[in-house]
Write a protein that holds these residues in place. Sequence first.
Motif, PDB file in Angstrom:
ATOM      1  N   GLY A 125      11.049  14.891  -5.773  1.00 38.01           N
ATOM      2  CA  GLY A 125      11.837  15.462  -6.769  1.00 38.01           C
ATOM      3  C   GLY A 125      13.015  14.950  -7.149  1.00 38.01           C
ATOM      4  N   VAL A 126      13.497  13.987  -6.469  1.00 34.76           N
ATOM      5  CA  VAL A 126      14.610  13.249  -6.772  1.00 34.76           C
ATOM      6  C   VAL A 126      14.822  12.541  -7.893  1.00 34.76           C
ATOM      7  CG1 VAL A 126      16.669  11.725  -5.676  1.00 34.76           C
ATOM      8  CG2 VAL A 126      15.283  13.328  -4.209  1.00 34.76           C
ATOM      9  N   VAL A 127      15.776  12.760  -8.721  1.00 37.29           N
ATOM     10  CA  VAL A 127      16.024  11.841  -9.950  1.00 37.29           C
ATOM     11  C   VAL A 127      16.745  10.527  -9.480  1.00 37.29           C
ATOM     12  CG1 VAL A 127      17.043  11.713 -12.424  1.00 37.29           C
ATOM     13  CG2 VAL A 127      16.200  13.781 -11.393  1.00 37.29           C
ATOM     14  N   ARG A 128      15.805   9.571  -9.724  1.00 39.97           N
ATOM     15  CA  ARG A 128      16.460   7.893  -9.431  1.00 39.97           C
ATOM     16  C   ARG A 128      16.336   7.116 -10.706  1.00 39.97           C
ATOM     17  NH1 ARG A 128      13.495   9.490  -4.673  1.00 39.97           N
ATOM     18  NH2 ARG A 128      15.130  10.047  -3.091  1.00 39.97           N
ATOM     19  N   ARG A 129      15.580   7.354 -11.564  1.00 40.36           N
ATOM     20  CA  ARG A 129      15.150   6.748 -12.796  1.00 40.36           C
ATOM     21  C   ARG A 129      15.602   7.439 -14.045  1.00 40.36           C
ATOM     22  NH1 ARG A 129       8.868   6.274 -12.083  1.00 40.36           N
ATOM     23  NH2 ARG A 129       9.236   8.052 -10.705  1.00 40.36           N
ATOM     24  N   THR A 133       8.040  -1.892  -8.731  1.00 42.63           N
ATOM     25  CA  THR A 133       9.442  -2.337  -8.805  1.00 42.63           C
ATOM     26  C   THR A 133      10.401  -2.010  -7.652  1.00 42.63           C
ATOM     27  OG1 THR A 133       9.345  -1.961 -11.182  1.00 42.63           O
ATOM     28  CG2 THR A 133      11.601  -2.193 -10.229  1.00 42.63           C
ATOM     29  N   GLY A 134      10.550  -3.081  -6.992  1.00 40.08           N
ATOM     30  CA  GLY A 134      11.446  -3.180  -5.713  1.00 40.08           C
ATOM     31  C   GLY A 134      10.694  -2.114  -4.483  1.00 40.08           C
ATOM     32  N   GLY A 135      11.319  -1.056  -4.055  1.00 41.92           N
ATOM     33  CA  GLY A 135      10.670  -0.124  -3.093  1.00 41.92           C
ATOM     34  C   GLY A 135       9.485   0.463  -3.717  1.00 41.92           C
ATOM     35  N   TYR A 136       9.338   0.959  -4.983  1.00 38.51           N
ATOM     36  CA  TYR A 136       8.603   1.715  -5.591  1.00 38.51           C
ATOM     37  C   TYR A 136       6.988   0.860  -5.776  1.00 38.51           C
ATOM     38  CZ  TYR A 136      12.239   4.904  -7.426  1.00 38.51           C
ATOM     39  OH  TYR A 136      12.987   5.743  -7.581  1.00 38.51           O
ATOM     40  N   GLN A 137       6.113   1.568  -5.178  1.00 38.82           N
ATOM     41  CA  GLN A 137       4.732   1.161  -5.434  1.00 38.82           C
ATOM     42  C   GLN A 137       3.862   2.069  -6.181  1.00 38.82           C
ATOM     43  OE1 GLN A 137       4.194  -1.755  -4.119  1.00 38.82           O
ATOM     44  NE2 GLN A 137       6.265  -1.922  -3.312  1.00 38.82           N
ATOM     45  N   ASN A 138       3.242   1.475  -7.283  1.00 36.39           N
ATOM     46  CA  ASN A 138       2.370   2.341  -8.240  1.00 36.39           C
ATOM     47  C   ASN A 138       2.922   3.431  -8.814  1.00 36.39           C
ATOM     48  OD1 ASN A 138      -0.174   2.657  -9.424  1.00 36.39           O
ATOM     49  ND2 ASN A 138      -0.998   3.703  -7.837  1.00 36.39           N
ATOM     50  N   ILE A 139       4.030   3.440  -9.489  1.00 40.39           N
ATOM     51  CA  ILE A 139       4.750   4.666  -9.862  1.00 40.39           C
ATOM     52  C   ILE A 139       4.249   4.480 -11.476  1.00 40.39           C
ATOM     53  CG2 ILE A 139       6.559   4.701  -8.531  1.00 40.39           C
ATOM     54  CD1 ILE A 139       8.299   3.188 -10.833  1.00 40.39           C
ATOM     55  N   ASP A 140       4.313   5.658 -12.264  1.00 41.73           N
ATOM     56  CA  ASP A 140       4.041   5.902 -13.494  1.00 41.73           C
ATOM     57  C   ASP A 140       5.315   5.441 -14.400  1.00 41.73           C
ATOM     58  OD1 ASP A 140       3.619   6.481 -16.109  1.00 41.73           O
ATOM     59  OD2 ASP A 140       3.579   8.779 -15.805  1.00 41.73           O
ATOM     60  N   ALA A 141       5.195   4.123 -15.073  1.00 40.28           N
ATOM     61  CA  ALA A 141       6.022   3.462 -15.610  1.00 40.28           C
ATOM     62  C   ALA A 141       6.285   3.505 -16.927  1.00 40.28           C
ATOM     63  CB  ALA A 141       6.150   2.042 -15.333  1.00 40.28           C
ATOM     64  N   ASN A 142       5.409   4.484 -17.794  1.00 38.44           N
ATOM     65  CA  ASN A 142       5.152   4.868 -18.853  1.00 38.44           C
ATOM     66  C   ASN A 142       6.754   5.093 -19.493  1.00 38.44           C
ATOM     67  OD1 ASN A 142       2.658   4.548 -19.294  1.00 38.44           O
ATOM     68  ND2 ASN A 142       2.223   6.505 -18.636  1.00 38.44           N
ATOM     69  N   GLY A 143       6.986   4.302 -20.981  1.00 34.86           N
ATOM     70  CA  GLY A 143       8.154   4.736 -21.669  1.00 34.86           C
ATOM     71  C   GLY A 143       9.248   3.675 -21.098  1.00 34.86           C
ATOM     72  N   VAL A 180      15.760  -5.591  -9.833  1.00 33.71           N
ATOM     73  CA  VAL A 180      15.116  -6.107  -8.652  1.00 33.71           C
ATOM     74  C   VAL A 180      14.798  -7.605  -8.952  1.00 33.71           C
ATOM     75  CG1 VAL A 180      14.264  -3.797  -8.315  1.00 33.71           C
ATOM     76  CG2 VAL A 180      12.795  -5.306  -9.545  1.00 33.71           C
ATOM     77  N   TRP A 181      14.557  -8.176  -7.595  1.00 35.41           N
ATOM     78  CA  TRP A 181      14.097  -9.820  -7.748  1.00 35.41           C
ATOM     79  C   TRP A 181      12.402  -9.619  -8.064  1.00 35.41           C
ATOM     80  CZ3 TRP A 181      16.647 -11.474  -2.571  1.00 35.41           C
ATOM     81  CH2 TRP A 181      17.881 -11.728  -2.792  1.00 35.41           C
ATOM     82  N   SER A 182      11.983 -10.811  -8.258  1.00 34.17           N
ATOM     83  CA  SER A 182      10.578 -10.917  -8.466  1.00 34.17           C
ATOM     84  C   SER A 182       9.785 -10.756  -7.183  1.00 34.17           C
ATOM     85  CB  SER A 182      10.294 -12.251  -8.980  1.00 34.17           C
ATOM     86  OG  SER A 182      10.528 -13.272  -8.220  1.00 34.17           O
ATOM     87  N   LEU A 183       8.675 -10.648  -7.279  1.00 34.45           N
ATOM     88  CA  LEU A 183       7.811 -10.357  -6.002  1.00 34.45           C
ATOM     89  C   LEU A 183       8.022 -11.517  -5.295  1.00 34.45           C
ATOM     90  CD1 LEU A 183       5.665  -8.728  -4.314  1.00 34.45           C
ATOM     91  CD2 LEU A 183       3.883  -9.654  -5.932  1.00 34.45           C
ATOM     92  N   VAL A 239       0.765  -1.204  -0.089  1.00 29.46           N
ATOM     93  CA  VAL A 239       0.106  -0.024   0.129  1.00 29.46           C
ATOM     94  C   VAL A 239       0.990   1.389  -0.057  1.00 29.46           C
ATOM     95  CG1 VAL A 239      -1.932  -1.022   1.138  1.00 29.46           C
ATOM     96  CG2 VAL A 239      -0.256   0.135   2.692  1.00 29.46           C
ATOM     97  N   GLY A 240       2.270   1.048   0.010  1.00 30.08           N
ATOM     98  CA  GLY A 240       3.127   2.140  -0.187  1.00 30.08           C
ATOM     99  C   GLY A 240       3.528   2.873   1.058  1.00 30.08           C
ATOM    100  N   LEU A 241       3.148   2.217   2.379  1.00 32.19           N
ATOM    101  CA  LEU A 241       3.588   2.874   3.437  1.00 32.19           C
ATOM    102  C   LEU A 241       5.084   2.841   3.974  1.00 32.19           C
ATOM    103  CD1 LEU A 241       0.710   1.820   5.741  1.00 32.19           C
ATOM    104  CD2 LEU A 241       0.952   4.010   4.483  1.00 32.19           C
ATOM    105  N   LEU A 242       5.880   1.809   3.188  1.00 34.29           N
ATOM    106  CA  LEU A 242       7.315   1.614   3.356  1.00 34.29           C
ATOM    107  C   LEU A 242       8.154   2.532   2.093  1.00 34.29           C
ATOM    108  CD1 LEU A 242       7.433  -1.959   4.813  1.00 34.29           C
ATOM    109  CD2 LEU A 242       7.131   0.294   6.036  1.00 34.29           C
ATOM    110  N   GLU A 243       7.406   3.016   1.289  1.00 36.17           N
ATOM    111  CA  GLU A 243       8.149   3.295   0.016  1.00 36.17           C
ATOM    112  C   GLU A 243       9.405   4.615   0.410  1.00 36.17           C
ATOM    113  OE1 GLU A 243       7.108   5.932  -4.066  1.00 36.17           O
ATOM    114  OE2 GLU A 243       5.785   4.189  -3.550  1.00 36.17           O
ATOM    115  N   ASN A 244       8.961   5.427   1.269  1.00 29.19           N
ATOM    116  CA  ASN A 244       9.772   6.535   1.694  1.00 29.19           C
ATOM    117  C   ASN A 244      11.088   5.938   2.470  1.00 29.19           C
ATOM    118  OD1 ASN A 244      10.258   9.433   1.917  1.00 29.19           O
ATOM    119  ND2 ASN A 244      10.218   9.174   3.817  1.00 29.19           N
ATOM    120  N   PRO A 245      10.982   4.918   3.317  1.00 30.52           N
ATOM    121  CA  PRO A 245      11.997   4.778   3.912  1.00 30.52           C
ATOM    122  C   PRO A 245      12.907   3.728   3.078  1.00 30.52           C
ATOM    123  CG  PRO A 245      10.071   3.439   5.027  1.00 30.52           C
ATOM    124  CD  PRO A 245       9.677   4.788   4.179  1.00 30.52           C
ATOM    125  N   GLU A 246      12.265   2.891   2.341  1.00 24.96           N
ATOM    126  CA  GLU A 246      13.039   2.129   1.458  1.00 24.96           C
ATOM    127  C   GLU A 246      13.892   2.984   0.498  1.00 24.96           C
ATOM    128  OE1 GLU A 246      11.744  -1.898  -0.156  1.00 24.96           O
ATOM    129  OE2 GLU A 246       9.750  -1.284   0.282  1.00 24.96           O
TER     130      GLU A 246
END
Length: 491
Positions: free
Chosen positions: A238-242, A299-309, A398-401, A103-110
């Motif tokens: 705002g951080v560029v990680r991708r 993907t990994g620690g990301y939950q429900n990001i815009d993965a277009n492109g 990243v590994w599989s789920l 549900v994304g509650l750990l995304e920020n610390p990850e």
Amino acid sequence: MTLGVRNVGLKYFLEGFAGGESLYQSVRQARERLQGLEDRFPCATWLPVICQNPAQIPPTWDELRSVKTEEIPNLPLPTKRRFRTTLLSSLAITVLVCGVRLVGLLENPEIQAYDLMMRSRPATGLDPRLLVITIDDDDLAIQRKNDESLAGASLSEKSLNKVLAKLNQYQPRAIGLDIYRDFKAKDPDLITRLQKTQNLIGVCKGSDGSVNIPGNSPPPEIPPGNLGFSDFIHDRDGVVRRHLLFMNQEATSLCPARYSFSLQLASLYLRPLGIQTKFTPKGNLQLGKIIFPNLNSRTGGYQNIDANGGQILLKYRSSKQIAEQVKLTQFLSSPLDSGAIKDRIVLIGVTAKGDSPDTWPTPYGIPLDEQMPGVLVHAHMISQILSAVQDGQPLLQVWSLWAEVVWIWGWSLVGGVLAWRRLSLPWLALATGVTSGVLYGVCFGLFISGAWVPFVPSALSLVAMVGLMSIYNSKTEARVGSERNEGNEGD
């Protein structure tokens, strides 16, 4: 028959011992009562034997009955029940932690742990394939002083023409102009140079109708095949990680480029080596034997990001200093060694910190004074592509789920094993801290080798399991002790 005689002797002994006689007296009386069996069983009186330390006072029957459970420290629970409880508890904690993660509650610390590991990697040095010509505040001031027509631009036509003319003498393999020029040049000599410099890549910016971003048009003089978009993908903070490699532009976009500025320059650099850009049946970019797998929304620690492109995780080159840099004024006024430019990728971009600086938050710094200029972010992206294709450097993946779930479950079991040790609270806290440090070390080692595995969820499941099983063990032992005390009082 000997077994029967022993049972009779034991009976006589227990009758005397339970009746209040001492240990020695009870044995003596049992032997005396066995004398009547001597005619049928010779030496029957020899069967009751006692081995006792003469210096030790023998216990009485009442003393043996009054032994309290607290005199037996750390009374163990049945192993089978403990194992079953630990297994079920670890499964429950794993399901809970994975649910909280989804549900994304750990995304920020990850993401914070990701940044820490990114900054902590050993330095790899400058990339010798790149050279960056920077335009800082002093360069802007000098240009405005010598060329009043500069207006609000960051690079005058006169300076740009000189830079390109000088670069062509030293034969770089690719030139990247990371400056927006959505207007026609006035200098005929510059127009011709922009049109005929085949290894020159210009930039434009794609539009985004959802947030009313119109984008920027490309330089009119540069052919469409030599254009790349400069768009960055940044996270919620705002951080560029991708790293956005390619995308389909909107129908109304001012920028026609499908490939990124970094990919265009890297492809131009690799082309003389016979390495062409192509795509796999799954739509992933492939350069030579290296496939760049696209990110998914989870993907990994990301939950429900815009993965277009076509997006991949951006693996910075272990430090802010990505490549050798030279200021614009210094480049134009000083002689250069041909080896410093020949067959390199030369980037031209702004590093000035004026009113509207082209800087971006990165894992190396989020405050404005620690942000990285856009031209250097492009340099990191180019270096990542070339390092993967030429140097065999692993991409961040990243590994599989299900592999991540098993990984998290495994560390919850480790927490259960720590709780089994029944350590005192200070020692248990120390053991948990050391184990968490080992977990981070393993995750960091895997990160260096190219795998982003869950650290925060694993540490959370480890600590939660230690706490839960410690509470369960304490309550269970207290209940068992209470039941035994009640049993003794009943006797």
